[in-house]
Motif scaffolding. Sequence first.
Motif, PDB file in Angstrom:
ATOM      1  N   THR A  90      -4.555   7.673   0.540  1.00 44.20           N
ATOM      2  CA  THR A  90      -3.932   6.470  -0.365  1.00 44.20           C
ATOM      3  C   THR A  90      -3.921   7.321  -1.245  1.00 44.20           C
ATOM      4  N   ALA A  91      -2.541   7.309  -1.983  1.00 43.64           N
ATOM      5  CA  ALA A  91      -1.838   8.145  -2.612  1.00 43.64           C
ATOM      6  C   ALA A  91      -2.708   7.756  -4.229  1.00 43.64           C
ATOM      7  N   ALA A 144      -7.310  -2.025  -1.439  1.00 44.27           N
ATOM      8  CA  ALA A 144      -6.312  -1.649  -0.029  1.00 44.27           C
ATOM      9  C   ALA A 144      -5.728  -3.300   0.566  1.00 44.27           C
ATOM     10  N   GLY A 145      -6.618  -4.460   0.437  1.00 43.95           N
ATOM     11  CA  GLY A 145      -6.717  -6.043   0.761  1.00 43.95           C
ATOM     12  C   GLY A 145      -7.380  -5.911   1.961  1.00 43.95           C
ATOM     13  N   ARG A 146      -6.876  -7.331   2.070  1.00 48.71           N
ATOM     14  CA  ARG A 146      -7.646  -8.172   2.961  1.00 48.71           C
ATOM     15  C   ARG A 146      -6.864  -7.169   4.497  1.00 48.71           C
ATOM     16  N   ALA A 147      -7.441  -7.154   5.694  1.00 48.33           N
ATOM     17  CA  ALA A 147      -6.902  -6.532   7.417  1.00 48.33           C
ATOM     18  C   ALA A 147      -6.004  -7.680   7.284  1.00 48.33           C
ATOM     19  N   VAL A 148      -5.031  -7.949   8.127  1.00 45.69           N
ATOM     20  CA  VAL A 148      -4.036  -9.289   8.178  1.00 45.69           C
ATOM     21  C   VAL A 148      -4.237  -8.961   9.914  1.00 45.69           C
ATOM     22  N   THR A 168       1.019  -1.974  -0.540  1.00 45.77           N
ATOM     23  CA  THR A 168       0.073  -0.010  -0.449  1.00 45.77           C
ATOM     24  C   THR A 168       1.055   1.242  -0.164  1.00 45.77           C
ATOM     25  N   ARG A 169       0.012   2.021  -0.547  1.00 46.73           N
ATOM     26  CA  ARG A 169       1.499   3.821  -0.373  1.00 46.73           C
ATOM     27  C   ARG A 169       0.471   4.803   0.177  1.00 46.73           C
TER      28      ARG A 169
END
Length: 204
Positions: A186-187, A194-198, A118-119
């Motif tokens: 977010t850039a 953004a992806g799945r939260a860890v 992520t950026r």
Amino acid sequence: MTEPRATPSSRPARATARGNGRVAVVLAGLTFGMLGAAFAAVPFYRWFCATTGYGGTPTVATKAPEEALGRSIEVRFDTNVNGGLPWTFTPDVPSVDVRLGETVTVAFRIENRSDKRTRGVATFNVTPPLAAYYFTKLACFCFTEQVLEPGQVIEAPVTFWVDRDLDHDKNVKGLAGLTLSYTFFTAPDAPETAGRAVTSAPKT
């Protein structure tokens, strides 16, 4: 065969058409000129804010002051992350007491809680806004885009001082404290997902 002569009624029509064409060209030129000025105004506005402290924007310098005064002022830190960016963003300490003119470095902790790269970019300001002119950054993570790999944690420093001239300004003289605020977004052009939260334990 002789060409038909222009009648008196057709001459004004042709003149009107030519006039309309000139007006269209002028309007098009103005439109493109204004568009170009608008794009040019963006970097100018950023430079103006960073130079003057307008709108609560801290000024930026390339050299630290040589001495500090005895009086201290509290600098508080406020951190925020805009929705959609799966980051945790916190200061190592909630506030610091610094002497006017003293150069200080503090660190912020940024964690990417997703399973994707992520950026992010940070905006910043100082409150009260009148104090922003005297808050100067020498180095800051907010000057560049931050890129974090899945689950990565970084320490992001900022180096600053509060100018001694603050006590010469009757509007903020004797100010006991100020707040430096950051918000990460977010850039631009970054992937929308953004992806799945860890959910694993935070890294240190």
